[in-house]
Every structure is written in C-alpha cells, then in structure tokens.
Write a protein that holds these residues in place. Structure first.
Motif, PDB file in Angstrom:
ATOM      1  N   LYS A 120       0.829  -1.210   0.000  1.00  0.00           N
ATOM      2  CA  LYS A 120       0.000   0.000   0.000  1.00  0.00           C
ATOM      3  C   LYS A 120       0.865   1.262   0.000  1.00  0.00           C
ATOM      4  N   ASN A 121       2.082   1.134   0.553  1.00  0.00           N
ATOM      5  CA  ASN A 121       3.014   2.268   0.624  1.00  0.00           C
ATOM      6  C   ASN A 121       2.359   3.511   1.224  1.00  0.00           C
ATOM      7  N   LEU A 122       1.661   3.309   2.319  1.00  0.00           N
ATOM      8  CA  LEU A 122       0.962   4.425   2.944  1.00  0.00           C
ATOM      9  C   LEU A 122       1.947   5.361   3.647  1.00  0.00           C
ATOM     10  N   ALA A 123       1.790   6.640   3.412  1.00  0.00           N
ATOM     11  CA  ALA A 123       2.588   7.668   4.094  1.00  0.00           C
ATOM     12  C   ALA A 123       1.597   8.585   4.802  1.00  0.00           C
ATOM     13  N   LEU A 124       1.251   8.238   6.031  1.00  0.00           N
ATOM     14  CA  LEU A 124       0.181   8.924   6.747  1.00  0.00           C
ATOM     15  C   LEU A 124       0.677  10.014   7.681  1.00  0.00           C
ATOM     16  N   PHE A 125       1.984  10.098   7.918  1.00  0.00           N
ATOM     17  CA  PHE A 125       2.532  11.029   8.903  1.00  0.00           C
ATOM     18  C   PHE A 125       3.632  11.895   8.277  1.00  0.00           C
ATOM     19  N   ASP A 126       3.784  13.100   8.825  1.00  0.00           N
ATOM     20  CA  ASP A 126       4.860  13.958   8.344  1.00  0.00           C
ATOM     21  C   ASP A 126       6.157  13.642   9.090  1.00  0.00           C
ATOM     22  N   ALA A 127       7.202  14.395   8.815  1.00  0.00           N
ATOM     23  CA  ALA A 127       8.513  14.120   9.398  1.00  0.00           C
ATOM     24  C   ALA A 127       8.528  14.274  10.908  1.00  0.00           C
ATOM     25  N   ASP A 128       7.589  15.043  11.453  1.00  0.00           N
ATOM     26  CA  ASP A 128       7.516  15.237  12.904  1.00  0.00           C
ATOM     27  C   ASP A 128       6.606  14.228  13.587  1.00  0.00           C
ATOM     28  N   GLY A 129       6.066  13.299  12.818  1.00  0.00           N
ATOM     29  CA  GLY A 129       5.208  12.270  13.401  1.00  0.00           C
ATOM     30  C   GLY A 129       3.757  12.679  13.558  1.00  0.00           C
ATOM     31  N   ALA A 130       3.343  13.751  12.916  1.00  0.00           N
ATOM     32  CA  ALA A 130       1.948  14.196  12.981  1.00  0.00           C
ATOM     33  C   ALA A 130       1.150  13.585  11.836  1.00  0.00           C
ATOM     34  N   LEU A 131      -0.070  13.178  12.127  1.00  0.00           N
ATOM     35  CA  LEU A 131      -0.937  12.599  11.104  1.00  0.00           C
ATOM     36  C   LEU A 131      -1.254  13.639  10.036  1.00  0.00           C
ATOM     37  N   MET A 184      -5.914   0.405  12.984  1.00  0.00           N
ATOM     38  CA  MET A 184      -5.189   1.035  14.077  1.00  0.00           C
ATOM     39  C   MET A 184      -5.419   0.178  15.308  1.00  0.00           C
ATOM     40  N   THR A 185      -4.321  -0.213  15.958  1.00  0.00           N
ATOM     41  CA  THR A 185      -4.444  -1.176  17.045  1.00  0.00           C
ATOM     42  C   THR A 185      -3.244  -1.064  17.968  1.00  0.00           C
ATOM     43  N   ASN A 186      -3.155  -2.016  18.897  1.00  0.00           N
ATOM     44  CA  ASN A 186      -2.017  -2.086  19.807  1.00  0.00           C
ATOM     45  C   ASN A 186      -0.844  -2.746  19.086  1.00  0.00           C
ATOM     46  N   PRO A 187       0.306  -2.074  18.955  1.00  0.00           N
ATOM     47  CA  PRO A 187       1.411  -2.668  18.199  1.00  0.00           C
ATOM     48  C   PRO A 187       2.000  -3.911  18.839  1.00  0.00           C
ATOM     49  N   MET A 188       1.837  -4.052  20.164  1.00  0.00           N
ATOM     50  CA  MET A 188       2.323  -5.272  20.832  1.00  0.00           C
ATOM     51  C   MET A 188       1.548  -6.473  20.320  1.00  0.00           C
ATOM     52  N   LYS A 189       0.234  -6.334  20.304  1.00  0.00           N
ATOM     53  CA  LYS A 189      -0.607  -7.417  19.801  1.00  0.00           C
ATOM     54  C   LYS A 189      -0.365  -7.637  18.311  1.00  0.00           C
ATOM     55  N   ALA A 190      -0.247  -6.542  17.558  1.00  0.00           N
ATOM     56  CA  ALA A 190      -0.059  -6.659  16.114  1.00  0.00           C
ATOM     57  C   ALA A 190       1.213  -7.428  15.787  1.00  0.00           C
ATOM     58  N   TYR A 191       2.275  -7.164  16.502  1.00  0.00           N
ATOM     59  CA  TYR A 191       3.539  -7.837  16.231  1.00  0.00           C
ATOM     60  C   TYR A 191       3.444  -9.329  16.546  1.00  0.00           C
ATOM     61  N   LEU A 192       2.953  -9.655  17.746  1.00  0.00           N
ATOM     62  CA  LEU A 192       2.973 -11.049  18.172  1.00  0.00           C
ATOM     63  C   LEU A 192       1.952 -11.916  17.447  1.00  0.00           C
ATOM     64  N   SER A 193       0.761 -11.372  17.244  1.00  0.00           N
ATOM     65  CA  SER A 193      -0.315 -12.223  16.718  1.00  0.00           C
ATOM     66  C   SER A 193      -0.459 -12.157  15.203  1.00  0.00           C
ATOM     67  N   PHE A 194       0.264 -11.215  14.564  1.00  0.00           N
ATOM     68  CA  PHE A 194       0.030 -11.054  13.135  1.00  0.00           C
ATOM     69  C   PHE A 194       1.310 -10.827  12.333  1.00  0.00           C
ATOM     70  N   ILE A 195       1.979  -9.714  12.538  1.00  0.00           N
ATOM     71  CA  ILE A 195       3.121  -9.356  11.689  1.00  0.00           C
ATOM     72  C   ILE A 195       4.230 -10.403  11.747  1.00  0.00           C
ATOM     73  N   SER A 196       4.461 -10.988  12.910  1.00  0.00           N
ATOM     74  CA  SER A 196       5.539 -11.972  13.052  1.00  0.00           C
ATOM     75  C   SER A 196       5.139 -13.363  12.561  1.00  0.00           C
ATOM     76  N   GLY A 207       4.005   4.455  10.368  1.00  0.00           N
ATOM     77  CA  GLY A 207       4.103   5.637  11.211  1.00  0.00           C
ATOM     78  C   GLY A 207       4.612   5.315  12.604  1.00  0.00           C
ATOM     79  N   PRO A 208       4.654   6.328  13.468  1.00  0.00           N
ATOM     80  CA  PRO A 208       5.214   6.161  14.811  1.00  0.00           C
ATOM     81  C   PRO A 208       4.245   5.485  15.776  1.00  0.00           C
ATOM     82  N   GLN A 209       4.782   5.025  16.925  1.00  0.00           N
ATOM     83  CA  GLN A 209       3.918   4.607  18.018  1.00  0.00           C
ATOM     84  C   GLN A 209       3.313   5.860  18.636  1.00  0.00           C
TER      85      GLN A 209
END
Length: 269
Positions: A120-131, A184-196, A207-209
C-alpha cells in the motif's frame, strides 16, 4: 456431672472461637479472545498477560478470582450492572472512562499504531510524526468499536472512512482480505499475533507509536466501580509490590520479547 461440665466448656470455647473467614471472591471481566492479553489456549485454558496480573492480584490480596468473559463494547456497562467486580482486559485509563468508573494504577503501557499491507506504501505522517489527514483520502481504516483508537482518529481525522469491528479477530480477517486498507491497534498485539506470523509477512506498522495521554491514557489499569476505595487501595498496593519485585516484568516476558509495564511506579489514578 463431669461430662456435663466438659460439654458446657466445649460449647463456650466454640462460641468464643472466631468464625473461619470465607475467602473473598472477585469476579473479573475480560474478553477471553484478545491474544496475547486474555485468551483461551487450544485446550480451553484462559491465559495471557491480563490473566496473569489478575490472578496475582488475587493471590496478594487474598481473593479468589473468577473470570467472566465479556464482549468489549459492553465491558463498562456490565461492570456497572454488577455482572463482575473488576475489569482486567487491557483497558486504557482515560478521562472519559474515569467519569464512569475508577481505575487502579497502570499495570501496562498504552500505545497505538497503524498496520497496513506493505504494497500500500501508505505515508500517513509527516517528518515530525503528525498525522496528515489528507493522506487518509481513499484509505479505509479498521477500528475496534469503543476503543481509544476510535477516539484518536475521530479527533485527528473526523472525515476518515472507517469500518468498525466488535472484535480484533474480525478486523484482522478484513485486513488480510483487503476489505480495509489499514487498521489502528495495539502494536504489541499486532507484532505477536500477526506481523511476526506467516499470514502477516506482507504487512507492516505504519508511522510512529502513538502515546498521547489525552486519548490513550496513562496506561492500562484495573477498572472497578466508584465508591470502592478500600478495594482500590489494596489492588494498588499489590501492583506496587508487583512492579518493584519484578512480577510484572516476568509476566510481560512470558508473552513478549520486551517488558510492557511502566518501568517506574506511577501511583494511583
């Protein structure tokens, strides 16, 4: 005569002895489907970080813990209705929720992050981490209903195209199927249950946490009805000891390759 006197003495002693105190019983509301925080194993055993914390609190305050499975969107109404006594379900402490219920001090940090397919190559945030709200044009976002993530996105991008879900599992299924572009979700859950996992190989965090206390709160706490100051104080004392003696760190490392609790005791909410 002697037998009569002995009988009287025995009755008197029995009356004077303190009655055995029944163990306090506390019913704990949790989703039972939110891996790796509260979920059932293939054998049907309830486990996860929240479950570990709830059981340890019970052990430290001398209470028997009984878990009650509850759908997320009805968690606070069920607590207020007396269906259970505590919420231990990775619920973030927020000002909005504090208007309805009380919380213990935090036993877990609370953050959010977007997850999307790499192509998808989504770029949702600017360089300062703002949506960048305009970057969401044409992007369908999956959110769990009544979550802090929903509150954050409504405030930051009220015009966003959102699909609402009553469970994380349904939301991930739609992400994999391409029915939503990002979640949009909890990155801890996303990493363990899906991305990994193999199914998540084509997906990544975007984007950032996000840690804004106004939306995500000061962390995750135990929820309880207002007016239970003594119980709240006992739970806080147990969590303070668990923070300082390493129990919370141990529980986190059972499920994650990193600690997920506040590193310093923050005190009560």
């Amino acid at each position: 005569m002697l037998a009569s006197l002995l009988g009287v003495a025995l009755l008197a002693a029995t009356a004077a002895a303190p009655a055995a105190r029944a163990a306090e019983a506390l019913r704990v509301g949790t989703e039972c489907t939110y891996f790796p925080f509260n979920y059932r194993t293939d054998a049907g055993e309830l486990t996860g970080y929240d479950v570990d914390v709830a059981r340890e609190i019970g052990a430290r305050i001398g209470a028997e813990i009984e878990f009650v499975c509850q759908e997320w969107k009805g968690m606070i109404p069920a607590l207020l209705a007396g269906k259970f006594d505590l919420i231990v379900a990775s619920m973030s402490i927020t000002e909005e929720r504090l208007e309805k219920i009380d919380f213990s001090a935090p036993y877990r940090v609370s953050i959010g992050q977007f997850v999307a397919a790499k192509d998808k190559n989504l770029a949702l945030f600017d360089a300062d981490g703002a949506l960048i709200p305009a970057a969401l044009e044409g992007v369908k976002i999956g959110l769990e209903r009544a979550s802090t993530y929903e509150s954050w996105l409504k405030a930051k991008a009220p015009g966003a195209d959102v699909a609402y879900y009553d469970s994380n599992e349904a939301m991930y299924l739609d992400l994999k199927a391409g029915r939503v572009d990002a979640i949009m979700t909890n990155p801890m859950k996303a990493y363990l249950s899906f991305i990994s996992k193999p199914d998540g190989a084509g997906f990544e965090v975007v984007g950032p946490q996000l840690e804004e206390e106004a939306y995500f709160g000061t962390g995750v706490g135990v929820g309880l009805r207002k007016g239970q100051g003594d119980l709240k104080a006992r739970i806080d004392a147990a969590l303070k000891a668990m923070t300082e003696d390493g129990a919370l760190a141990e529980f986190g490392l059972r499920h994650f390759p990193f600690t997920i609790h506040p590193q310093e005791w923050k005190g009560a909410s």
